[in-house]
Design an enzyme around this catalytic site. Structure first.
Site, PDB file in Angstrom:
ATOM      1  N   LYS A   1      -0.981  10.630  33.933  1.00 63.90           N
ATOM      2  CA  LYS A   1      -2.065   9.963  33.197  1.00 63.90           C
ATOM      3  C   LYS A   1      -2.902  11.031  32.508  1.00 63.90           C
ATOM      4  O   LYS A   1      -3.696  11.722  33.127  1.00 63.90           O
ATOM      5  CB  LYS A   1      -2.968   9.151  34.119  1.00 63.90           C
ATOM      6  CG  LYS A   1      -3.908   8.277  33.296  1.00 63.90           C
ATOM      7  CD  LYS A   1      -5.272   8.052  33.911  1.00 63.90           C
ATOM      8  CE  LYS A   1      -6.279   9.109  33.640  1.00 63.90           C
ATOM      9  NZ  LYS A   1      -6.753   9.233  32.238  1.00 63.90           N
TER      10      LYS A   1
ATOM     11  N   CYS B   1     -11.945  25.766  32.195  1.00 65.45           N
ATOM     12  CA  CYS B   1     -12.446  25.857  33.566  1.00 65.45           C
ATOM     13  C   CYS B   1     -12.590  27.312  34.009  1.00 65.45           C
ATOM     14  O   CYS B   1     -13.393  27.615  34.866  1.00 65.45           O
ATOM     15  CB  CYS B   1     -11.571  25.066  34.514  1.00 65.45           C
ATOM     16  SG  CYS B   1      -9.848  25.506  34.419  1.00 65.45           S
TER      17      CYS B   1
ATOM     18  N   GLU C   1     -21.718  24.206  35.460  1.00 69.11           N
ATOM     19  CA  GLU C   1     -20.610  24.395  34.530  1.00 69.11           C
ATOM     20  C   GLU C   1     -20.986  23.661  33.237  1.00 69.11           C
ATOM     21  O   GLU C   1     -21.052  22.438  33.206  1.00 69.11           O
ATOM     22  CB  GLU C   1     -19.312  23.795  35.087  1.00 69.11           C
ATOM     23  CG  GLU C   1     -18.155  24.000  34.133  1.00 69.11           C
ATOM     24  CD  GLU C   1     -16.846  23.391  34.612  1.00 69.11           C
ATOM     25  OE1 GLU C   1     -16.806  22.184  34.897  1.00 69.11           O
ATOM     26  OE2 GLU C   1     -15.848  24.130  34.690  1.00 69.11           O
TER      27      GLU C   1
ATOM     28  N   GLU D   1      -7.700  20.998  40.800  1.00 71.92           N
ATOM     29  CA  GLU D   1      -8.240  22.139  40.059  1.00 71.92           C
ATOM     30  C   GLU D   1      -9.507  21.666  39.365  1.00 71.92           C
ATOM     31  O   GLU D   1      -9.455  20.847  38.447  1.00 71.92           O
ATOM     32  CB  GLU D   1      -7.230  22.685  39.056  1.00 71.92           C
ATOM     33  CG  GLU D   1      -7.696  24.044  38.536  1.00 71.92           C
ATOM     34  CD  GLU D   1      -6.791  24.630  37.469  1.00 71.92           C
ATOM     35  OE1 GLU D   1      -5.581  24.366  37.497  1.00 71.92           O
ATOM     36  OE2 GLU D   1      -7.317  25.331  36.592  1.00 71.92           O
TER      37      GLU D   1
HETATM   38  O1  TXE Z   1     -13.944  15.008  33.227  1.00 71.39           O
HETATM   39  P1  TXE Z   1     -13.273  13.986  34.235  1.00 71.39           P
HETATM   40  P2  TXE Z   1     -14.760  14.668  31.916  1.00 71.39           P
HETATM   41  C1  TXE Z   1     -15.560  19.309  33.717  1.00 71.39           C
HETATM   42  C2  TXE Z   1     -16.468  19.856  32.630  1.00 71.39           C
HETATM   43  C3  TXE Z   1     -16.840  18.657  31.843  1.00 71.39           C
HETATM   44  C4  TXE Z   1     -16.923  17.628  32.926  1.00 71.39           C
HETATM   45  C5  TXE Z   1     -16.777  16.219  32.480  1.00 71.39           C
HETATM   46  O2  TXE Z   1     -17.607  20.411  33.217  1.00 71.39           O
HETATM   47  O3  TXE Z   1     -18.056  18.775  31.191  1.00 71.39           O
HETATM   48  O4  TXE Z   1     -15.870  17.954  33.800  1.00 71.39           O
HETATM   49  O5  TXE Z   1     -15.562  16.033  31.738  1.00 71.39           O
HETATM   50  C6  TXE Z   1      -9.719  11.265  34.840  1.00 71.39           C
HETATM   51  N1  TXE Z   1     -10.263   8.772  39.289  1.00 71.39           N
HETATM   52  N2  TXE Z   1     -14.148  19.450  33.441  1.00 71.39           N
HETATM   53  O6  TXE Z   1     -15.763  13.597  32.111  1.00 71.39           O
HETATM   54  O7  TXE Z   1     -13.987  12.679  34.169  1.00 71.39           O
HETATM   55  C7  TXE Z   1      -9.994  11.278  33.355  1.00 71.39           C
HETATM   56  O8  TXE Z   1      -9.482  10.102  32.740  1.00 71.39           O
HETATM   57  C8  TXE Z   1      -9.224   9.485  38.837  1.00 71.39           C
HETATM   58  C9  TXE Z   1     -13.497  20.555  34.047  1.00 71.39           C
HETATM   59  O9  TXE Z   1     -13.783  14.447  30.854  1.00 71.39           O
HETATM   60  O10 TXE Z   1     -13.187  14.692  35.530  1.00 71.39           O
HETATM   61  C10 TXE Z   1      -9.254  12.534  32.938  1.00 71.39           C
HETATM   62  O11 TXE Z   1      -7.850  12.244  32.839  1.00 71.39           O
HETATM   63  N3  TXE Z   1      -9.229  10.085  37.628  1.00 71.39           N
HETATM   64  C11 TXE Z   1     -12.049  20.509  33.926  1.00 71.39           C
HETATM   65  C12 TXE Z   1      -9.512  13.477  34.110  1.00 71.39           C
HETATM   66  O12 TXE Z   1      -9.843  12.636  35.208  1.00 71.39           O
HETATM   67  C13 TXE Z   1     -10.340   9.982  36.874  1.00 71.39           C
HETATM   68  C14 TXE Z   1     -11.439  19.841  32.790  1.00 71.39           C
HETATM   69  C15 TXE Z   1     -10.669  14.449  33.903  1.00 71.39           C
HETATM   70  O13 TXE Z   1     -11.835  13.756  33.570  1.00 71.39           O
HETATM   71  C16 TXE Z   1     -11.458   9.247  37.319  1.00 71.39           C
HETATM   72  C17 TXE Z   1     -12.188  18.721  32.301  1.00 71.39           C
HETATM   73  C18 TXE Z   1     -11.385   8.623  38.587  1.00 71.39           C
HETATM   74  N4  TXE Z   1     -12.398   7.923  39.095  1.00 71.39           N
HETATM   75  C19 TXE Z   1     -13.513  18.586  32.610  1.00 71.39           C
HETATM   76  N5  TXE Z   1     -12.405   9.337  36.359  1.00 71.39           N
HETATM   77  C20 TXE Z   1     -11.234  21.680  34.361  1.00 71.39           C
HETATM   78  N6  TXE Z   1     -11.304  22.049  35.644  1.00 71.39           N
HETATM   79  O14 TXE Z   1     -10.495  22.239  33.578  1.00 71.39           O
HETATM   80  C21 TXE Z   1     -11.914  10.095  35.357  1.00 71.39           C
HETATM   81  N7  TXE Z   1     -10.645  10.479  35.659  1.00 71.39           N
END
Ligand code: TXE
Length: 499
Positions: A188, A297, A395, A263
């Site tokens: 996904k 990240c 972050e 991660e």
């Molecule tokens: O991340 P989300 P977001 C951090 C970064 C950013 C913040 C928010 O600080 O500003 O996260 O980004 C899926 N159950 N990183 O809101 O929501 C979502 O659809 C399962 C760090 O975009 O964590 C997407 O596929 N999955 C990071 C994925 O999770 C869920 C990279 C990431 O989205 C879910 C991205 C749920 N309840 C953001 N809700 C890194 N470590 O590289 C959302 N998702």
């Protein structure tokens, strides 16, 4: 690698994608789509199906069937390796197309996207080798009557939830290793960057991956992502994203105690000693925060610099950042592209405002750049940052660097470790003792000495502390997707229990 030549144009109309289950593209029909607008140009570029829980169930059933009947999990590893090698070839031959869609959805520079696809092909090649070398252990020391074996078995159906910052790279740091282990996948992608995850489905089918081994269900995190982490027929979930959603994954995984790979976020230190090659270090520090617009990240977002050179070094970094080319992601000479989402753009600008309010000194950047359309932010450097300020703790996930001076090695290490995260860190020094000491004492899963953001398929990725669980890539990457079985084999006859 072929160079990207000339500027490609925007698509005339958005491309409509289907989702992918059991080797087939699934037409979304009348159901709702997400329309994705290019963050660099603000025009519609893709239409992605909003899948339902029923779609997810279909995909999980297909992945389960494919896993249990052994069409992939029980074939000789050499056959799995050959599919992965063919996939690498196809991926290279379609690199320009993959980079194009990645750039349109994500906003990253096209030249960078092209290099990332090349790196992804390397992941497939390396994992192909691992498929063939994966092995267990044998115990020939248990006495004449007993022989012991430890075998590795694929863990089963793996759910793969990926973010929007490196949609294809993060996918390919996992998929080839999961497949090499013999598992099947339901992926996904982030709802805003699904195109290349769907294109990989075509590539894997063409490479000869049996139907059902790689399925893609597109949709929102709160519906599909959440349902995946709760799903009782998924054996493991690999999640890359925010620490807050990672925590939700831990709670949801309890239903069937599925294994999790996580991660998560980072607030990664760049430690610069006075004896470093300051010119080189400044370039590295600018790269560490500017690359992928800091939506990374592992980006080095805290600059911890020895006080005696702090002011000189700050100027050097600011001069580098001022020269970086920010602009149209489709321009092959662009180094920093657009901010991927409107929400992320707001978050970054809010943090910049907060930095100013909390008394940090703005050295360069400090706001949005106006190119007429799209979201762009100037690389930003703040001096006089204290450990109490939000810009030094949270972050931000944007091109915002916080500078904090230190006195002495111990203070540098204490400052580097003063965070809930532990994803990555860099140290810049010409003194080998300092380099080794800092490498050993800073708690982070990835470490760079006199460089930053170096990567590749050989070395594993993953975090300490609240940056996550488990490792991806490297030989550890395939092992994460296996489980261990211990086998005792009696030679001859057992000593009877009942006499
Ligand atoms: O991340 P989300 P977001 C951090 C970064 C950013 C913040 C928010 O600080 O500003 O996260 O980004 C899926 N159950 N990183 O809101 O929501 C979502 O659809 C399962 C760090 O975009 O964590 C997407 O596929 N999955 C990071 C994925 O999770 C869920 C990279 C990431 O989205 C879910 C991205 C749920 N309840 C953001 N809700 C890194 N470590 O590289 C959302 N998702």
């Amino acid at each position: 690698m072929d160079q990207v030549v000339g500027r490609q144009s925007l698509p005339d109309s958005p491309r409509t994608f289907g989702f992918f289950v059991d080797g087939k593209r699934m037409e979304a029909g009348e159901r709702a789509y997400f329309e994705r607008r290019s963050p660099g140009h603000d025009v519609p570029v893709t239409r992605i199906p909003k899948c339902t829980r029923e779609d997810l169930d279909l995909a999980v059933k297909a992945a389960r069937r494919a896993f249990e009947d052994g069409r992939w999990s029980r074939i000789p590893a050499v056959e799995r390796a050959n599919v992965l090698l063919r996939a690498a070839q196809i991926l290279r031959s379609r690199a320009a197309e993959l980079a194009y869609w990645e750039t349109l959805e994500n906003g990253k520079p096209i030249s960078q996207a092209r290099a990332e696809v090349d790196g992804c092909a390397g992941m497939f090649e390396y994992a192909a080798g691992l498929a063939r070398t994966l092995h267990g252990d044998a115990f020939n020391n248990l006495g004449d009557g007993m022989f012991g074996l430890v075998t590795r078995e694929p863990i089963g159906v793996v759910g793969l939830i990926t973010p929007w910052n490196f949609p294809f790279l993060i996918l390919c740091e996992r998929v080839p290793y999961i497949l090499a282990a013999g598992c099947t996948i339901v992926a996904k992608p982030s709802e805003v960057t699904s195109a290349t995850t769907l294109l990989l489905a075509e590539i894997l089918s063409e490479a000869g991956l049996p139907d059902g081994c790689y399925n893609v269900v597109t949709g929102s995190g709160s519906v599909i992502g959440q349902a995946m982490t709760e799903h009782l027929d998924i054996d493991m979930v690999s999640f890359t994203g925010s620490t807050s959603v990672g925590r939700r994954c831990v709670e949801a995984a309890g239903g069937n105690f599925k294994k999790l790979g996580l991660e998560l976020g980072g607030k990664n230190p760049q430690i610069v000693f006075a004896d470093a090659d300051l010119e080189d270090a400044a370039d590295g520090v600018a790269f560490g925060i500017g690359f992928n617009t800091g939506q990374c990240c592992v980006s080095g977002s805290r600059l911890i610099v020895e006080r005696s050179v702090a002011s000189e070094f700050e100027k050097l970094v600011a001069a580098k950042l001022a020269k970086v080319k920010v602009g149209d992601p489709l321009d092959p000479s662009t180094q920093i592209g657009a901010i991927t989402t409107t929400a992320q753009n707001t978050t970054i600008l809010d943090y910049i405002a907060r930095g100013k309010e909390e008394g940090a000194r703005l050295v360069c950047g400090g706001g949005a750049l106006d190119f007429g359309r799209g979201h762009y932010i100037a690389p930003t450097l703040f001096g006089d940052v204290t450990s109490a300020m939000a810009i030094s703790r949270d972050e931000i996930f944007g091109p915002v660097l916080a500078v904090m001076p230190f006195d002495g090695e111990d203070e540098a290490i204490a400052m580097a470790n003063d965070t809930v995260y532990g994803l990555a860190a860099s140290v810049w020094t010409k003194n080998i003792d300092k380099a080794l000491n800092v490498t050993r004492r800073v708690r982070a899963g990835r470490f760079w000495v006199n460089t930053t953001l170096a990567g590749g398929p050989e070395l594993p990725l993953g975090g300490f502390k609240q940056s996550g669980w488990g490792r991806e890539a490297g030989s550890y990457g395939i092992e994460e997707y296996t489980q261990i079985k211990s086998v005792h084999i009696e030679i001859g006859k057992r000593e009877p229990w009942v006499r």
